[in-house]
Design a protein around this motif. Structure first.
Motif, PDB file in Angstrom:
ATOM      1  N   MET A   1       3.521   8.880  -1.024  1.00  0.00           N
ATOM      2  CA  MET A   1       2.964   7.650  -1.584  1.00  0.00           C
ATOM      3  C   MET A   1       1.435   7.686  -1.511  1.00  0.00           C
ATOM      4  O   MET A   1       0.864   7.942  -0.471  1.00  0.00           O
ATOM      5  N   VAL A   3      -2.104   5.509  -3.085  1.00  0.00           N
ATOM      6  CA  VAL A   3      -2.699   4.470  -3.913  1.00  0.00           C
ATOM      7  C   VAL A   3      -3.904   5.099  -4.599  1.00  0.00           C
ATOM      8  O   VAL A   3      -4.673   5.808  -3.966  1.00  0.00           O
ATOM      9  N   ASP A 180      17.042  -5.693  -9.298  1.00  0.00           N
ATOM     10  CA  ASP A 180      16.542  -4.334  -9.060  1.00  0.00           C
ATOM     11  C   ASP A 180      15.420  -3.978 -10.020  1.00  0.00           C
ATOM     12  O   ASP A 180      14.430  -3.348  -9.628  1.00  0.00           O
ATOM     13  N   ALA A 183      12.341  -5.774  -8.928  1.00  0.00           N
ATOM     14  CA  ALA A 183      11.757  -5.149  -7.733  1.00  0.00           C
ATOM     15  C   ALA A 183      11.064  -3.845  -8.099  1.00  0.00           C
ATOM     16  O   ALA A 183      10.007  -3.513  -7.548  1.00  0.00           O
ATOM     17  N   HIS A 187       7.170  -2.992  -7.572  1.00  0.00           N
ATOM     18  CA  HIS A 187       6.790  -1.837  -6.758  1.00  0.00           C
ATOM     19  C   HIS A 187       5.882  -0.903  -7.563  1.00  0.00           C
ATOM     20  O   HIS A 187       4.887  -0.379  -7.032  1.00  0.00           O
ATOM     21  N   ARG A 190       2.411  -2.377  -7.632  1.00  0.00           N
ATOM     22  CA  ARG A 190       1.724  -2.239  -6.342  1.00  0.00           C
ATOM     23  C   ARG A 190       1.251  -0.805  -6.123  1.00  0.00           C
ATOM     24  O   ARG A 190       0.125  -0.570  -5.696  1.00  0.00           O
TER      25      ARG A 190
ATOM     26  N   THR B 171       7.566   6.220   8.150  1.00  0.00           N
ATOM     27  CA  THR B 171       6.432   6.615   7.295  1.00  0.00           C
ATOM     28  C   THR B 171       5.101   6.092   7.822  1.00  0.00           C
ATOM     29  O   THR B 171       4.052   6.415   7.266  1.00  0.00           O
ATOM     30  N   VAL B 177      -1.128   4.960   3.721  1.00  0.00           N
ATOM     31  CA  VAL B 177      -2.052   3.921   3.285  1.00  0.00           C
ATOM     32  C   VAL B 177      -1.425   2.550   3.550  1.00  0.00           C
ATOM     33  O   VAL B 177      -0.250   2.335   3.242  1.00  0.00           O
ATOM     34  N   ALA B 179      -1.609  -0.316   2.115  1.00  0.00           N
ATOM     35  CA  ALA B 179      -1.015  -1.000   0.962  1.00  0.00           C
ATOM     36  C   ALA B 179       0.312  -0.365   0.556  1.00  0.00           C
ATOM     37  O   ALA B 179       1.209  -1.054   0.073  1.00  0.00           O
ATOM     38  N   ASP B 180       0.431   0.949   0.751  1.00  0.00           N
ATOM     39  CA  ASP B 180       1.690   1.627   0.430  1.00  0.00           C
ATOM     40  C   ASP B 180       2.799   1.222   1.390  1.00  0.00           C
ATOM     41  O   ASP B 180       3.951   1.017   0.989  1.00  0.00           O
ATOM     42  N   VAL B 181       2.460   1.142   2.669  1.00  0.00           N
ATOM     43  CA  VAL B 181       3.470   0.757   3.656  1.00  0.00           C
ATOM     44  C   VAL B 181       3.935  -0.671   3.386  1.00  0.00           C
ATOM     45  O   VAL B 181       5.140  -0.967   3.419  1.00  0.00           O
ATOM     46  N   ALA B 182       2.987  -1.540   3.061  1.00  0.00           N
ATOM     47  CA  ALA B 182       3.352  -2.926   2.766  1.00  0.00           C
ATOM     48  C   ALA B 182       4.248  -2.991   1.531  1.00  0.00           C
ATOM     49  O   ALA B 182       5.256  -3.704   1.519  1.00  0.00           O
ATOM     50  N   ALA B 183       3.888  -2.224   0.503  1.00  0.00           N
ATOM     51  CA  ALA B 183       4.705  -2.225  -0.719  1.00  0.00           C
ATOM     52  C   ALA B 183       6.101  -1.678  -0.435  1.00  0.00           C
ATOM     53  O   ALA B 183       7.098  -2.158  -0.984  1.00  0.00           O
ATOM     54  N   ALA B 184       6.182  -0.679   0.437  1.00  0.00           N
ATOM     55  CA  ALA B 184       7.483  -0.098   0.765  1.00  0.00           C
ATOM     56  C   ALA B 184       8.344  -1.086   1.546  1.00  0.00           C
ATOM     57  O   ALA B 184       9.559  -1.189   1.322  1.00  0.00           O
ATOM     58  N   ASP B 186       8.143  -4.355   1.347  1.00  0.00           N
ATOM     59  CA  ASP B 186       8.555  -5.388   0.388  1.00  0.00           C
ATOM     60  C   ASP B 186       9.707  -4.885  -0.482  1.00  0.00           C
ATOM     61  O   ASP B 186      10.672  -5.610  -0.751  1.00  0.00           O
ATOM     62  N   HIS B 187       9.573  -3.647  -0.927  1.00  0.00           N
ATOM     63  CA  HIS B 187      10.606  -3.081  -1.804  1.00  0.00           C
ATOM     64  C   HIS B 187      11.926  -2.916  -1.046  1.00  0.00           C
ATOM     65  O   HIS B 187      13.005  -3.203  -1.583  1.00  0.00           O
ATOM     66  N   ARG B 190      13.577  -6.293  -0.795  1.00  0.00           N
ATOM     67  CA  ARG B 190      14.143  -6.733  -2.077  1.00  0.00           C
ATOM     68  C   ARG B 190      15.439  -5.978  -2.387  1.00  0.00           C
ATOM     69  O   ARG B 190      16.443  -6.578  -2.796  1.00  0.00           O
ATOM     70  N   THR B 191      15.412  -4.661  -2.213  1.00  0.00           N
ATOM     71  CA  THR B 191      16.615  -3.891  -2.540  1.00  0.00           C
ATOM     72  C   THR B 191      17.671  -4.052  -1.447  1.00  0.00           C
ATOM     73  O   THR B 191      18.831  -3.703  -1.658  1.00  0.00           O
ATOM     74  N   ARG B 197       9.968 -11.416  -0.401  1.00  0.00           N
ATOM     75  CA  ARG B 197       9.290 -11.405   0.894  1.00  0.00           C
ATOM     76  C   ARG B 197       9.034 -12.861   1.290  1.00  0.00           C
ATOM     77  O   ARG B 197       8.915 -13.732   0.412  1.00  0.00           O
ATOM     78  N   GLU B 200       2.991 -12.938   2.208  1.00  0.00           N
ATOM     79  CA  GLU B 200       2.306 -11.691   1.890  1.00  0.00           C
ATOM     80  C   GLU B 200       2.326 -10.781   3.121  1.00  0.00           C
ATOM     81  O   GLU B 200       1.740 -11.101   4.151  1.00  0.00           O
ATOM     82  N   PRO B 218      -6.648  -0.130   0.974  1.00  0.00           N
ATOM     83  CA  PRO B 218      -6.505   1.284   0.602  1.00  0.00           C
ATOM     84  C   PRO B 218      -6.775   2.258   1.746  1.00  0.00           C
ATOM     85  O   PRO B 218      -6.746   3.462   1.536  1.00  0.00           O
TER      86      PRO B 218
END
Lengths: 369, 369
Positions: A1, A3, A180, A183, A187, A190, B171, B177, B179-184, B186-187, B190-191, B197, B200, B218
């Protein structure tokens, strides 16, 4: 991953510093000597400060940003970066509010009645050494016309959303679950450089597509479903807004195909007349005329569009009751739709910049029938 | 991609129907004959209706939910599903508000001053055929004590968040990063069955960890960084809230390790005394005493906790200025932290149910030093 390098570093600056002056020019007409700005997006617009807690005192000569200890470093840094003449005061629990002192020499202080709560208004009336004056929309009016830096941010957000749809679009097929797909779009935005989604992403298929504000749920898409995807991204506080519709398995023929085509034609008719000087209600009427021709007048149950910027819904409104005319620099959506119970729904939406002689699209995903 | 069978189908029902009666019991003390409920979470609490637009008229004998055409089907269905005695009225632009008629026989109508805007209050004062009375917290007070169905929803949300951290936790390593960990996270929520969430998501590493309300950015994590992850999920409208802290590459020794241990000890001290009847301020004091012992008194710059439910922050507050005592059925966070510029920050937070003789944790991710 990974950014990408933050998109914002490559964007032109915004002209934040001149905004306070434009606000002050309105004080006389509003009957105020100062304004207490409590709406977060308005504080950000005037100062560059993006924290969650801050209010801004603006009088004829001073601008003072009041925030709390969490933003002791961030607030001065953002204000300096924006190049605005704003003092930062960090307030703490148990300390007297600086507002009484600030208001001593001002007879009438405006409050932002559209966002301040009744409770807050009562509390401030106790603190201020002035009359609290009801104001609405002073800064929101300024925000309608964007500068180049703002447009660039909305365009960057739109590009992130376009890329997300390009990546996720192929998964929108029979068996895919609405929640899905939503989401996955979020994702992709983001990880594609957006700070966030611009609003709660809508992916609505089959019967849900007939609801203009459906929330994505557990229903799997079925062959022949109409699907509406309405989503956007945030870059440096600015939002994009786009809707694409399709039919699972291909457009085919029949009433679904006709509705997809009719709404797209309606959107084209609306977009065709967008330009500075055009009454906003005429854009709405242009869309509505095409849908009426197609027998879908009653199926178009919302307004045609709205401004987009720091908020997902801001001025100007593009509806049958809109009274103003479009101005160059406004960024608006054009988004006619049609919703028929038992059949489904369709909406086509783009975010566009109003120019002197037309418009420039900021969202760019293909519109495929 | 698949979404599990909606978690909510397996949850016990909530006792929605009895809430209107408990609200009406407060009318006399509040000096009102009716309340106009305009806070979205309060409307949902009383009716089961989850749409974005709706207000609820409650007088001594009637409850009327006013919403718009978008919710023509959803509102009656949700009200029926909740088993509440509420009429649904769909209002439209240009139609006279039903509120004037409803208010004809009521001398004093309460408004929710903590959320209604000054502008809305003025508009309603014109519409109502009654005096508009300032009220605060009538329904929020009822919401503090949860029923079994509500607790089950918060617990389900917490389980989704626990699973997300179990999946994403590995991870969180040097080079990842924020922002990546946060996005992961959240994802994964959701899944994993969350509607969304809960707020934030915060992933804050290194210098950012020293900010209690940092936004993920970042910056890649570096070996030795402290990292704070604060996040939660939403299930059927109810939220969870949890914070886990760690040091990238292992806790090791030194001031970071000491801070991780001291804050965890502080949290344990606070949790140890949570029980019905305990003054909320004592929980805060228990955490604070441990941190003072560790020389971190000034580093703990926020309150110890808050209620969680339909809102991420609701009553009761657990801080030094809290005046009430805990009650069985409240769901609260216990989340001491320490933040030291140049070193970083640590926060440990769980969401727990207050019981007669202690507490039951709803969040369950391991707390590893």
């Amino acid at each position: 991953m990974t950014v990408p390098t933050p998109i914002v570093d490559a964007l032109p600056p915004m002209r934040v510093a001149e905004r306070l002056g434009r606000l002050r020019e309105q004080f006389d007409v509003a009957g105020i000597g100062a304004l207490l700005v409590t709406t977060g997006a308005n504080v950000r617009y005037l100062t560059g400060f993006s924290g969650s807690a801050g209010s801004l005192w603006v009088d004829g000569s001073r601008a003072v940003l009041l925030t709390d200890g969490r933003y002791r470093d961030q607030a001065p840094a953002q204000v300096a970066s924006a190049g605005v003449d704003v003092e930062v005061v960090v307030t703490g629990a148990g300390q007297p509010s600086p507002l009484r002192t600030l208001s001593v020499h001002v007879a009438e202080v405006g409050l932002e009645a559209g966002s301040i709560t009744w409770s807050e208004q009562r509390g401030l009336a106790q603190v201020l050494d002035s009359e609290a004056v009801f104001t609405e929309g002073l800064i929101e009016g300024l925000r309608e016309v964007k500068d180049d830096g703002e447009v660039a941010r909305i365009e960057a957000a739109a590009a992130v959303a376009d890329a997300a749809l390009a990546a996720v679009g192929p998964t929108i097929a029979a068996g895919a679950v609405e929640a899905d797909v939503a989401a996955a779009l979020d994702h992709a935005m983001r990880t594609g450089g957006a700070a966030d989604r611009a609003f709660e992403t809508i992916v609505a298929g089959g019967p849900n597509s007939a609801l203009p504000h459906a929330r994505p749920g557990p229903r799997p898409l079925a062959e022949g479903d109409l699907v509406v995807c309405d989503f956007g991204a945030v870059v440096d506080g600015y939002r994009s807004d786009m809707t694409r519709s399709r039919r699972v398995g291909g457009t085919g023929i029949g009433p679904e195909a006709e509705m997809l085509a009719a709404v797209l034609e309606a959107q084209a008719a609306g977009l065709a007349i967008v330009a500075a000087g055009v009454p906003a209600a005429e854009v709405d009427a242009a869309c509505r005329a095409v849908l009426a021709e197609a027998g879908l007048a009653d199926a178009f149950s919302h307004g045609t569009g709205h401004g987009v910027g720091l908020d997902i819904h801001e001025g100007p409104g593009l509806s049958s009751s809109a009274t103003g005319s479009l101005r160059a620099g406004q960024v608006v959506t054009v988004e006619p739709g049609a919703y028929v119970a038992g059949l489904g729904g369709v909406r086509w939406e783009d975010t566009v910049l109003v120019t002197d002689d037309g418009h420039r699209p900021l969202t760019g995903s293909p519109k495929v029938l």
